[in-house]
Design a protein around this motif. Sequence first.
Motif, PDB file in Angstrom:
ATOM      1  N   VAL A  38       0.816  -1.217   0.000  1.00 33.41           N
ATOM      2  CA  VAL A  38       0.000   0.000   0.000  1.00 33.41           C
ATOM      3  C   VAL A  38       0.851   1.270   0.000  1.00 33.41           C
ATOM      4  CG1 VAL A  38      -1.789   1.300   1.221  1.00 33.41           C
ATOM      5  CG2 VAL A  38      -1.859  -1.202   1.201  1.00 33.41           C
ATOM      6  N   LEU A  39       1.705   1.419   0.994  1.00 28.74           N
ATOM      7  CA  LEU A  39       2.382   2.700   1.188  1.00 28.74           C
ATOM      8  C   LEU A  39       3.351   3.033   0.053  1.00 28.74           C
ATOM      9  CD1 LEU A  39       3.048   2.622   5.036  1.00 28.74           C
ATOM     10  CD2 LEU A  39       1.193   3.724   3.778  1.00 28.74           C
ATOM     11  N   LEU A  40       4.180   2.092  -0.348  1.00 29.48           N
ATOM     12  CA  LEU A  40       5.166   2.382  -1.396  1.00 29.48           C
ATOM     13  C   LEU A  40       4.500   2.727  -2.739  1.00 29.48           C
ATOM     14  CD1 LEU A  40       8.036  -0.179  -0.680  1.00 29.48           C
ATOM     15  CD2 LEU A  40       7.978   2.285  -0.252  1.00 29.48           C
ATOM     16  N   PRO A  41       3.495   1.968  -3.189  1.00 26.44           N
ATOM     17  CA  PRO A  41       2.826   2.380  -4.443  1.00 26.44           C
ATOM     18  C   PRO A  41       2.175   3.750  -4.346  1.00 26.44           C
ATOM     19  CG  PRO A  41       2.321   0.094  -3.943  1.00 26.44           C
ATOM     20  CD  PRO A  41       3.022   0.644  -2.743  1.00 26.44           C
ATOM     21  N   LEU A  42       1.552   4.056  -3.206  1.00 28.66           N
ATOM     22  CA  LEU A  42       0.925   5.363  -3.049  1.00 28.66           C
ATOM     23  C   LEU A  42       1.974   6.470  -3.022  1.00 28.66           C
ATOM     24  CD1 LEU A  42      -1.913   4.656  -0.459  1.00 28.66           C
ATOM     25  CD2 LEU A  42      -2.036   4.725  -2.952  1.00 28.66           C
ATOM     26  N   ALA A  43       3.091   6.204  -2.367  1.00 27.96           N
ATOM     27  CA  ALA A  43       4.170   7.189  -2.345  1.00 27.96           C
ATOM     28  C   ALA A  43       4.732   7.418  -3.747  1.00 27.96           C
ATOM     29  CB  ALA A  43       5.273   6.735  -1.396  1.00 27.96           C
ATOM     30  N   ALA A  44       4.882   6.339  -4.511  1.00 22.31           N
ATOM     31  CA  ALA A  44       5.380   6.469  -5.888  1.00 22.31           C
ATOM     32  C   ALA A  44       4.394   7.268  -6.744  1.00 22.31           C
ATOM     33  CB  ALA A  44       5.597   5.079  -6.488  1.00 22.31           C
ATOM     34  N   LEU A  45       3.090   7.036  -6.529  1.00 19.71           N
ATOM     35  CA  LEU A  45       2.084   7.787  -7.270  1.00 19.71           C
ATOM     36  C   LEU A  45       2.151   9.276  -6.946  1.00 19.71           C
ATOM     37  CD1 LEU A  45      -0.495   7.926  -9.033  1.00 19.71           C
ATOM     38  CD2 LEU A  45      -1.812   7.483  -6.944  1.00 19.71           C
ATOM     39  N   ALA A  46       2.249   9.598  -5.648  1.00 21.59           N
ATOM     40  CA  ALA A  46       2.328  11.003  -5.246  1.00 21.59           C
ATOM     41  C   ALA A  46       3.598  11.654  -5.784  1.00 21.59           C
ATOM     42  CB  ALA A  46       2.274  11.108  -3.725  1.00 21.59           C
ATOM     43  N   PHE A  47       4.710  10.935  -5.733  1.00 24.01           N
ATOM     44  CA  PHE A  47       5.974  11.475  -6.241  1.00 24.01           C
ATOM     45  C   PHE A  47       5.878  11.754  -7.735  1.00 24.01           C
ATOM     46  CE2 PHE A  47      10.193  10.886  -8.116  1.00 24.01           C
ATOM     47  CZ  PHE A  47      10.930  11.785  -7.354  1.00 24.01           C
ATOM     48  N   HIS A  48       5.226  10.842  -8.468  1.00 27.82           N
ATOM     49  CA  HIS A  48       5.092  11.017  -9.915  1.00 27.82           C
ATOM     50  C   HIS A  48       4.171  12.187 -10.235  1.00 27.82           C
ATOM     51  CE1 HIS A  48       5.783   9.839 -13.959  1.00 27.82           C
ATOM     52  NE2 HIS A  48       4.541   9.443 -14.210  1.00 27.82           N
ATOM     53  N   ALA A  49       3.158  12.403  -9.397  1.00 28.07           N
ATOM     54  CA  ALA A  49       2.220  13.500  -9.648  1.00 28.07           C
ATOM     55  C   ALA A  49       2.893  14.859  -9.526  1.00 28.07           C
ATOM     56  CB  ALA A  49       1.048  13.409  -8.680  1.00 28.07           C
ATOM     57  N   PHE A  50       3.981  14.922  -8.763  1.00 28.37           N
ATOM     58  CA  PHE A  50       4.678  16.197  -8.544  1.00 28.37           C
ATOM     59  C   PHE A  50       5.980  16.267  -9.344  1.00 28.37           C
ATOM     60  CE2 PHE A  50       1.871  15.994  -4.911  1.00 28.37           C
ATOM     61  CZ  PHE A  50       1.462  17.315  -4.763  1.00 28.37           C
ATOM     62  N   ASP A  51       6.063  15.526 -10.445  1.00 24.83           N
ATOM     63  CA  ASP A  51       7.259  15.560 -11.287  1.00 24.83           C
ATOM     64  C   ASP A  51       7.552  16.976 -11.788  1.00 24.83           C
ATOM     65  OD1 ASP A  51       8.068  12.987 -11.075  1.00 24.83           O
ATOM     66  OD2 ASP A  51       7.211  12.289 -12.964  1.00 24.83           O
ATOM     67  N   LYS A  52       6.504  17.753 -12.041  1.00 27.33           N
ATOM     68  CA  LYS A  52       6.670  19.121 -12.536  1.00 27.33           C
ATOM     69  C   LYS A  52       6.430  20.154 -11.441  1.00 27.33           C
ATOM     70  CE  LYS A  52       5.356  17.889 -17.267  1.00 27.33           C
ATOM     71  NZ  LYS A  52       4.440  18.170 -18.402  1.00 27.33           N
ATOM     72  N   GLY A  53       6.570  19.731 -10.200  1.00 23.40           N
ATOM     73  CA  GLY A  53       6.390  20.654  -9.085  1.00 23.40           C
ATOM     74  C   GLY A  53       4.928  20.864  -8.727  1.00 23.40           C
ATOM     75  N   TRP A  54       4.725  21.706  -7.706  1.00 23.62           N
ATOM     76  CA  TRP A  54       3.370  21.975  -7.239  1.00 23.62           C
ATOM     77  C   TRP A  54       2.513  22.633  -8.323  1.00 23.62           C
ATOM     78  CZ3 TRP A  54      -0.282  20.872  -3.947  1.00 23.62           C
ATOM     79  CH2 TRP A  54      -1.344  21.766  -3.781  1.00 23.62           C
ATOM     80  N   SER A  55       3.119  23.558  -9.055  1.00 24.79           N
ATOM     81  CA  SER A  55       2.351  24.252 -10.098  1.00 24.79           C
ATOM     82  C   SER A  55       1.897  23.286 -11.182  1.00 24.79           C
ATOM     83  CB  SER A  55       3.191  25.375 -10.698  1.00 24.79           C
ATOM     84  OG  SER A  55       4.377  24.861 -11.285  1.00 24.79           O
ATOM     85  N   GLY A  56       2.778  22.350 -11.561  1.00 28.10           N
ATOM     86  CA  GLY A  56       2.394  21.363 -12.562  1.00 28.10           C
ATOM     87  C   GLY A  56       1.286  20.449 -12.067  1.00 28.10           C
TER      88      GLY A  56
END
Length: 281
Positions: A38-56
Motif C-alpha cells: 500500500v504505502l510504497l505504491p501510493l508514495a510512488a504515485l504522489a511522487f510522480h504526480a509532482f514531477d513538474k512541481g506543485w504548479s504542474g
Amino acid sequence: MQTTAPVHPPSRRSWLRVTGSVGPLGIATAVLWLSVIVLLPLAALAFHAFDKGWSGFWSAATAPAALDALRVTIILSVLVALLNVVMGTLVAWVLVRDDFPGKSIVNSLIDLPFALPTIVASIVMLALYGPDSPIGIHLNATQPGVIVALAFVTLPFVVRAVQPVLLESDHSVEQAAASLGASNWTTFRSIVLPSLVPAIVSGGGLAFARAIGEFGSVVLIGGNIPGRTQVASQYIQQQIEVDRPVSAAAVSVALLVISFVTLLVLRLFADRTARKELASR
C-alpha cells in the motif's frame, strides 16, 4: 507517619513498548507487508504526480476536463450511495425479516459483485441496456446507465453492513410498540432506524468510496463522454493513452485524497458511535 512511594518519571522508551500477543516480529511483518502493498505504491504515485512541481500538479488537477471528470464522478457516486442506502436497507430487511422460496440463493447473489470481474458487469449492462436492448430500455452513454453499473458493483456494502445489526436487534421492543398501537412505519422510524443509522452510514460511505474509483463496470455502458459520463478513472486512462502521465497521476492523487478522507470520516464516526454505546451501558 505515612510515606508515599516515589513517583518515577515515565521512561523515555515507553513509547517503544509493545503489548499484545503478536509481538514485535509480527508487528514488523504486518508493517512491512502494508508498506510494500500500500504505502510504497501510493508514495510512488504522489511522487510522480509532482514531477513538474506543485504548479504542474495543480494545473493538471484543475484542468477543465479533469474537473469535469471529478465532478461527474462525485455526483454520480453520491447518487449511487444514496440509492444503496435506501435499497440496500430494504434488501437487508427482507432477507432478515421475511422468508420466501429461494431466499438462500438471493442471499448468495448479494456477494456476486465482489467475485465477478467488473468488466463482465459492463458487458452485461451493455447487452441489457445498450442499443440492442432486449427489454427496450436504452441507457448506453447516459448518466442513468453509469448509475446502474455503479449500483451493481456497490450493492453488497449497505446490505452486508445492515444485516448483522438487524439479526442482533431485540424484537421485543418492536412487539411492545405494535401492541401499543404503533404503525409499522412509526415502529421502524422510531425504534429500528436509530439502531441502523451507524451501519447504514458505514455501508453508504464504503459504497461511495468504491464508486469513486470504479472503471470496469462503466467502461462500456458509460460511453466516456467528457462532462457527461466520463468518470475520473476513464479520464486517467485517456491521459495515459495520450502520454500525459503527470495529469493521470494528479487526478489519481485527487481520487486518493477523496477516498482517504471518506474512510477516515467513517472510522471517526464508528469510533464515536462505539464510545457512545460503551458509555450508555
